[in-house]
Design a protein around this motif. Structure first.
Motif, PDB file in Angstrom:
ATOM      1  N   SER A   1       7.489   1.785   9.223  1.00  0.00           N
ATOM      2  CA  SER A   1       7.782   1.102  10.454  1.00  0.00           C
ATOM      3  C   SER A   1       6.400   0.623  11.168  1.00  0.00           C
ATOM      4  O   SER A   1       6.491  -0.116  12.008  1.00  0.00           O
ATOM      5  CB  SER A   1       8.086   2.496  11.481  1.00  0.00           C
ATOM      6  N   ILE A   2       5.416   1.125  10.662  1.00  0.00           N
ATOM      7  CA  ILE A   2       3.985   0.772  11.505  1.00  0.00           C
ATOM      8  C   ILE A   2       3.760  -0.669  10.744  1.00  0.00           C
ATOM      9  O   ILE A   2       3.300  -1.480  11.690  1.00  0.00           O
ATOM     10  CB  ILE A   2       2.891   1.602  11.157  1.00  0.00           C
ATOM     11  N   GLN A   3       4.116  -1.036   9.445  1.00  0.00           N
ATOM     12  CA  GLN A   3       3.791  -2.009   8.882  1.00  0.00           C
ATOM     13  C   GLN A   3       4.862  -3.013   9.546  1.00  0.00           C
ATOM     14  O   GLN A   3       4.113  -4.370   9.819  1.00  0.00           O
ATOM     15  CB  GLN A   3       3.881  -2.026   7.440  1.00  0.00           C
ATOM     16  N   VAL A   4       5.971  -2.833   9.908  1.00  0.00           N
ATOM     17  CA  VAL A   4       6.803  -3.866  10.451  1.00  0.00           C
ATOM     18  C   VAL A   4       6.494  -4.361  11.888  1.00  0.00           C
ATOM     19  O   VAL A   4       6.687  -5.449  12.201  1.00  0.00           O
ATOM     20  CB  VAL A   4       8.362  -3.208  10.442  1.00  0.00           C
ATOM     21  N   ILE A   5       6.120  -3.179  12.640  1.00  0.00           N
ATOM     22  CA  ILE A   5       5.614  -3.494  13.760  1.00  0.00           C
ATOM     23  C   ILE A   5       4.336  -4.407  13.968  1.00  0.00           C
ATOM     24  O   ILE A   5       4.184  -5.237  14.642  1.00  0.00           O
ATOM     25  CB  ILE A   5       5.258  -2.059  14.736  1.00  0.00           C
ATOM     26  N   MET A   6       3.448  -4.330  12.906  1.00  0.00           N
ATOM     27  CA  MET A   6       2.237  -5.086  12.945  1.00  0.00           C
ATOM     28  C   MET A   6       2.818  -6.299  12.408  1.00  0.00           C
ATOM     29  O   MET A   6       1.927  -7.418  12.842  1.00  0.00           O
ATOM     30  CB  MET A   6       1.201  -4.351  11.932  1.00  0.00           C
ATOM     31  N   MET A   7       3.513  -6.481  11.821  1.00  0.00           N
ATOM     32  CA  MET A   7       4.190  -7.931  11.296  1.00  0.00           C
ATOM     33  C   MET A   7       4.628  -8.850  12.320  1.00  0.00           C
ATOM     34  O   MET A   7       4.266  -9.999  12.670  1.00  0.00           O
ATOM     35  CB  MET A   7       5.303  -8.005  10.073  1.00  0.00           C
ATOM     36  N   LEU A   8       5.423  -8.019  13.425  1.00  0.00           N
ATOM     37  CA  LEU A   8       6.034  -8.595  14.383  1.00  0.00           C
ATOM     38  C   LEU A   8       4.936  -9.251  15.462  1.00  0.00           C
ATOM     39  O   LEU A   8       5.056 -10.165  16.090  1.00  0.00           O
ATOM     40  CB  LEU A   8       6.980  -7.723  15.006  1.00  0.00           C
ATOM     41  N   SER A   9       3.956  -8.495  15.638  1.00  0.00           N
ATOM     42  CA  SER A   9       2.878  -8.743  16.448  1.00  0.00           C
ATOM     43  C   SER A   9       1.677  -9.441  15.970  1.00  0.00           C
ATOM     44  O   SER A   9       0.503  -9.405  16.817  1.00  0.00           O
ATOM     45  CB  SER A   9       2.503  -7.527  17.163  1.00  0.00           C
ATOM     46  N   ALA A  10       1.693  -9.808  14.755  1.00  0.00           N
ATOM     47  CA  ALA A  10       0.534 -10.628  13.713  1.00  0.00           C
ATOM     48  C   ALA A  10       0.317 -11.915  14.409  1.00  0.00           C
ATOM     49  O   ALA A  10      -0.612 -12.495  14.330  1.00  0.00           O
ATOM     50  CB  ALA A  10       0.889 -10.848  12.414  1.00  0.00           C
TER      51      ALA A  10
ATOM     52  N   VAL B   1      -2.628   5.160   5.296  1.00  0.00           N
ATOM     53  CA  VAL B   1      -1.845   5.928   4.460  1.00  0.00           C
ATOM     54  C   VAL B   1      -2.249   7.147   4.424  1.00  0.00           C
ATOM     55  O   VAL B   1      -1.425   8.293   4.316  1.00  0.00           O
ATOM     56  CB  VAL B   1      -1.830   5.282   2.906  1.00  0.00           C
ATOM     57  N   LEU B   2      -3.685   7.438   4.420  1.00  0.00           N
ATOM     58  CA  LEU B   2      -4.068   8.961   4.224  1.00  0.00           C
ATOM     59  C   LEU B   2      -3.963   9.760   5.610  1.00  0.00           C
ATOM     60  O   LEU B   2      -3.506  10.697   5.507  1.00  0.00           O
ATOM     61  CB  LEU B   2      -5.602   8.691   3.996  1.00  0.00           C
ATOM     62  N   ALA B   3      -3.822   9.045   6.743  1.00  0.00           N
ATOM     63  CA  ALA B   3      -3.666   9.472   8.084  1.00  0.00           C
ATOM     64  C   ALA B   3      -2.089  10.091   8.010  1.00  0.00           C
ATOM     65  O   ALA B   3      -1.864  11.126   8.351  1.00  0.00           O
ATOM     66  CB  ALA B   3      -3.982   8.623   8.965  1.00  0.00           C
ATOM     67  N   VAL B   4      -1.318   8.953   7.593  1.00  0.00           N
ATOM     68  CA  VAL B   4       0.184   9.627   7.794  1.00  0.00           C
ATOM     69  C   VAL B   4       0.506  10.519   6.847  1.00  0.00           C
ATOM     70  O   VAL B   4       1.207  11.480   7.318  1.00  0.00           O
ATOM     71  CB  VAL B   4       0.868   8.297   7.435  1.00  0.00           C
ATOM     72  N   THR B   5       0.209  10.596   5.613  1.00  0.00           N
ATOM     73  CA  THR B   5       0.449  11.751   4.738  1.00  0.00           C
ATOM     74  C   THR B   5      -0.264  12.908   5.163  1.00  0.00           C
ATOM     75  O   THR B   5       0.350  13.863   4.767  1.00  0.00           O
ATOM     76  CB  THR B   5       0.061  11.169   3.212  1.00  0.00           C
ATOM     77  N   SER B   6      -1.380  12.658   5.649  1.00  0.00           N
ATOM     78  CA  SER B   6      -2.243  14.106   5.893  1.00  0.00           C
ATOM     79  C   SER B   6      -1.270  14.806   7.177  1.00  0.00           C
ATOM     80  O   SER B   6      -1.316  16.051   7.246  1.00  0.00           O
ATOM     81  CB  SER B   6      -3.664  13.970   6.385  1.00  0.00           C
ATOM     82  N   ILE B   7      -0.610  13.944   7.892  1.00  0.00           N
ATOM     83  CA  ILE B   7      -0.098  14.445   9.314  1.00  0.00           C
ATOM     84  C   ILE B   7       1.233  14.951   8.847  1.00  0.00           C
ATOM     85  O   ILE B   7       1.581  16.132   9.297  1.00  0.00           O
ATOM     86  CB  ILE B   7      -0.075  13.462  10.404  1.00  0.00           C
TER      87      ILE B   7
ATOM     88  N   SER C   1       0.635  -1.269   0.073  1.00  0.00           N
ATOM     89  CA  SER C   1       0.146   0.076  -0.082  1.00  0.00           C
ATOM     90  C   SER C   1       0.775   1.268   0.151  1.00  0.00           C
ATOM     91  O   SER C   1       0.300   2.354  -0.251  1.00  0.00           O
ATOM     92  CB  SER C   1      -0.895   0.040   1.217  1.00  0.00           C
ATOM     93  N   ILE C   2       2.171   0.970   0.529  1.00  0.00           N
ATOM     94  CA  ILE C   2       3.055   2.279   0.340  1.00  0.00           C
ATOM     95  C   ILE C   2       2.876   2.771  -1.330  1.00  0.00           C
ATOM     96  O   ILE C   2       3.617   4.022  -1.475  1.00  0.00           O
ATOM     97  CB  ILE C   2       4.315   1.776   0.876  1.00  0.00           C
ATOM     98  N   ALA C   3       2.764   2.226  -2.272  1.00  0.00           N
ATOM     99  CA  ALA C   3       2.822   2.564  -3.445  1.00  0.00           C
ATOM    100  C   ALA C   3       1.826   3.717  -3.666  1.00  0.00           C
ATOM    101  O   ALA C   3       1.919   4.617  -4.567  1.00  0.00           O
ATOM    102  CB  ALA C   3       2.540   1.437  -4.412  1.00  0.00           C
TER     103      ALA C   3
ATOM    104  N   PHE D   1       9.059  11.476   1.979  1.00  0.00           N
ATOM    105  CA  PHE D   1      10.009  10.855   2.969  1.00  0.00           C
ATOM    106  C   PHE D   1       9.629  10.285   4.177  1.00  0.00           C
ATOM    107  O   PHE D   1       9.817   9.119   4.657  1.00  0.00           O
ATOM    108  CB  PHE D   1      11.353  11.641   2.927  1.00  0.00           C
ATOM    109  N   TRP D   2       9.195  11.389   5.022  1.00  0.00           N
ATOM    110  CA  TRP D   2       8.738  10.889   6.258  1.00  0.00           C
ATOM    111  C   TRP D   2       7.460  10.287   6.395  1.00  0.00           C
ATOM    112  O   TRP D   2       7.290   9.238   7.095  1.00  0.00           O
ATOM    113  CB  TRP D   2       8.268  12.291   7.265  1.00  0.00           C
ATOM    114  N   SER D   3       6.530  10.105   5.320  1.00  0.00           N
ATOM    115  CA  SER D   3       5.493   9.461   5.303  1.00  0.00           C
ATOM    116  C   SER D   3       5.654   7.957   4.919  1.00  0.00           C
ATOM    117  O   SER D   3       5.320   7.074   5.671  1.00  0.00           O
ATOM    118  CB  SER D   3       4.435   9.993   4.129  1.00  0.00           C
TER     119      SER D   3
END
Length: 713
Positions: A600-609, A581-587, A499-501, A592-594
């Motif tokens: 980072s959020i996706q990696v954390i979710m994979m670790l705790s899935a 994605v909408l929330a991150v890009t809007s904030i 979804s980062i695309a 680059f930071w988005s």
């Protein structure tokens, strides 16, 4: 276009006659004259309209902003309504002027703007500025870079940033500044347009976001805006602007951005650098169009850095700034007289604006030093010998002691001593209507722009094909549970990460939203809802196509209800990711930071899935409760696995069976298949399959015999 060309020829001939050598004083100090015989006379404000003394009959049509002014034989003050270097052509007797926009006067007194530094508001960007603008005229704020032009314009329009403070007073129609929604328009220097829409579509959607009322009225307003900015030949052309879409040129794009604000029919229009990045032809056409717009009664105030002689002749009044100080305010030709009075006359073959900036731009001191160093070796290479600091001090002192400054104060008192009609708000569109308009517009944009979702559809299909071929042919045995869990985990996690695309495409939408939000056309929550609702059809198409490829390649349960659940579950996961994605890009509003935050959020979710380690075994309160419960990967993967193994059972030995849920619970240590021995006579191989539950430590042991015809157990 013929009307614009005729006006352009009229203004060109007027400016060329004003700049001809015959119209100048036969002396060594050449400069433009406002009137014959007015060399040292101060500029009079008789040219300013006095509405109480004009013989004019005003009739306001009901239900609109159009004003029909039937003129009687023109009085002296009315005939000079558009005063300046280029007077308007005389009106024929009995002519009727249709003014679609009722202008408003604006005056500012002792206006000072400070910008907050490291500790306090100390940096003065604008210092004690005075001036005014009248209906039907163009007032230009001119000066070198970083002279305070844009800051003064934003102060007048009430758009200063939070880090700035304004002191002084601004009056609109004699009352302290109160410009409600729809009474004024502001066009920024760089505006973002939607390249996949035509000019008419873009303005129509802008009208739907700004204007309440019926659709037929909004269509007529859009056509008026197109005619006002001379965009009739480009109304059905795509705006473009991408590498693969040529679209409109910079001049037409700039006029489209102005036309968007004309949809509201503002009384006052503020434009920051209308000639930004325009060539000479586009510049002249832009200024002639704005002159035509000002003749309808709108009050125009804009900033400009530099202009040609022809364009300079179109201005009515000029406010000259340098380092925040006002060096002159008055009519354009009077500014030439002011420079001549101060001892800096404009040469014959030089543009007035070039001469002004040459005299007050401190950056020319570097060029002077460079030229002096070259003069010793190569002779006199330049006639540039003016000290800009001395010129600025001289011009400022001359203006403060001139009759022009006294006349300015008199005019400001005249405009502020009596309160005129207050500007009224034209109403705002409801939030539900705005959400519907943004949703429909975003649907149209996404369907035409292949980078939004069509490219992502191809990427999702390729990813599903790759994952499906890697995990194909798993079968439905007990030993395939772990591999099947891994396949579903990889599919959900990698597609969520893909979804980062959509971040670059959303950043473009954020820029459009920022421009509309500054003009109160939209809000953050409304924008997010519109974008999210518009993405639903495309995400559903992506979920169906990629799910079908993965589902049948891996060989999941061949039941229609199970397939529908899988598709809906995966669609929900994609929708949540799109909202993230909408929330991150809007904030963050930075690509680059988005991308960094989203990954980072996706990696954390994979670790705790729950695949790398069972959720109940995660350590500590942080991983066990907050992170694992907000990770929607956990619920999506768990739902897909339960859907796959619901109402299923596996045989363990000859008499014992376990359910599919029990097999999922025991998947962490996995099922191991160990060869024991082989019967050389019959060719039968004996295996031991062991499973140990991670919670209780209890295990089950089964023996199985296999040969070429494995029917014996």
């Amino acid at each position: 276009m013929e009307e614009i060309q005729s006006q352009s020829d009229h203004y060109r001939s007027s400016s060329s006659s004003a700049s001809s050598p015959a119209s100048r004083v036969p002396s060594s100090n050449f400069f433009y004259l406002r009137k014959p015989g007015s060399l040292r006379q101060p500029i009079s404000f008789e040219d300013s309209p006095d509405w109480e003394d004009t013989d004019i009959e005003v009739r306001v049509d009901e239900g609109g902003d159009s004003i029909n002014a039937a003129t009687t034989p023109a009085s002296p003050s009315l005939s000079k309504l558009n005063s300046g270097s280029l007077p308007s052509p005389p009106l024929p007797d009995g002519a009727v002027i249709t003014r679609k926009i009722a202008g408003a006067s604006i005056a500012w007194k002792d206006l000072t703007v400070t910008i907050k530094g490291k500790r306090k508001y100390s940096d003065k960007v604008v210092k004690s500025s005075n001036g005014y603008a009248l209906p039907g005229t163009m007032t230009v704020i001119m000066g070198p870079a970083k002279s305070g032009k844009s800051t003064l314009l934003r102060a007048l329009s009430g758009r200063l940033p939070d880090s700035a403070r304004m002191y002084g007073e601004v009056f609109v129609n004699g009352t302290k500044m109160c410009m409600p929604y729809g009474s004024y328009g502001f066009v920024d220097r760089e505006t973002t347009l939607i390249g996949t829409l035509t000019v008419r579509e873009f303005l129509y959607y802008s009208a739907l976001l700004q204007l309440p009322g019926f659709l037929c009225q909004k269509r007529s307003v859009v056509e008026d805006a197109i005619d006002s900015m001379s965009l009739g030949d480009y109304a059905n052309k795509l705006i473009g602007g991408h590498c693969y879409m040529k679209g409109l040129r910079s001049g037409e794009r700039r006029r489209v951005s102005i036309a968007r604000e004309l949809v509201m029919r503002p009384h006052i229009l503020f434009i920051d650098e209308p000639l930004y990045r325009l060539d000479s032809v586009s510049t002249l056409l832009m200024m002639v169009t704005l002159k035509k717009l000002a003749s309808t009664g709108c009050t125009l105030i804009f900033t400009i850095y530099q202009s040609s002689t022809e364009v300079f002749g179109l201005f009515d009044r000029i406010c000259l700034l340098s380092n925040g100080n006002t060096l002159f305010f008055g009519e354009t030709l009077a500014c030439l007289q002011h420079f001549s009075n101060a001892g800096f006359p404009c040469p014959i073959m030089q543009s007035p604006s070039d001469h002004f900036l040459r005299a007050i731009n401190t950056e020319f001191d570097r060029i002077i030093a460079m030229c002096k160093s070259w003069q010793d070796d190569h002779g006199d290479l330049s006639a540039v010998n003016m000290d800009t600091a001395v010129a600025i001090r001289t011009l400022e002192a001359t203006y403060k002691s001139s009759a022009d400054a006294v006349s300015l104060e008199t005019m400001i008192v005249k405009l502020t001593e009596k309160e005129g009609p207050s500007l009224k708000s034209k109403g705002m569109v409801g939030n539900l209507t705005r959400v519907a308009v943004l949703t429909w517009r975003s649907l149209l944009i996404m369907s035409r722009e292949w980078k939004y979702y069509w490219l992502r559809l191809i990427l999702y299909m390729l990813l599903a094909l790759c994952i499906g071929t890697v995990f194909s042919g798993l079968g439905h045995t007990l030993s395939s549970v772990v591999t099947r869990v891994a396949a579903i985990f990889v599919f959900v996690s990698f597609t969520s990460l893909l979804s980062i695309a959509g971040v670059p495409a959303q950043m473009k939408e954020i820029k459009i939203y920022a421009c509309e939000e500054s003009n109160q056309h939209s809000g953050a929550f409304i924008f997010l809802l519109g974008q999210l609702f518009a993405s639903i059809p495309f995400l559903f198409l992506i979920s169906i196509s990629s799910s079908l490829v993965f589902y049948f390649l891996v060989g999941l349960r061949d039941e229609f209800s199970m397939l529908i659940y899988f598709v809906l579950n995966f669609f929900t996961c994609l929708l949540v990711n799109e909202g993230l994605v909408l929330a991150v890009t809007s904030i963050w509003q930075d690509i680059f930071w988005s991308i960094l935050i989203f990954v980072s959020i996706q990696v954390i979710m994979m670790l705790s899935a729950g695949f790398l380690r069972i959720r109940s075994s995660l350590p500590g309160p942080v991983w066990m409760y907050p992170i694992s419960y907000i990770a929607f990967h956990t619920y999506s993967i768990q739902g897909l696995l339960e859907n796959e193994y619901i109402e299923t059972s596996f045989a363990v030995g000859q008499v014992r069976t376990i359910s599919g849920n029990q097999a999922l619970q025991n998947r962490r240590l996995g099922w191991t298949k160990t060869p024991l021995k082989k019967n050389q006579t019959t060719g039968t191989m004996y295996f031991a399959t062991v499973c140990q539950a991670p919670s209780s430590g209890k295990g089950y042991l089964t023996y199985k015999a296999e040969n070429k015809n494995p029917t014996t157990t």
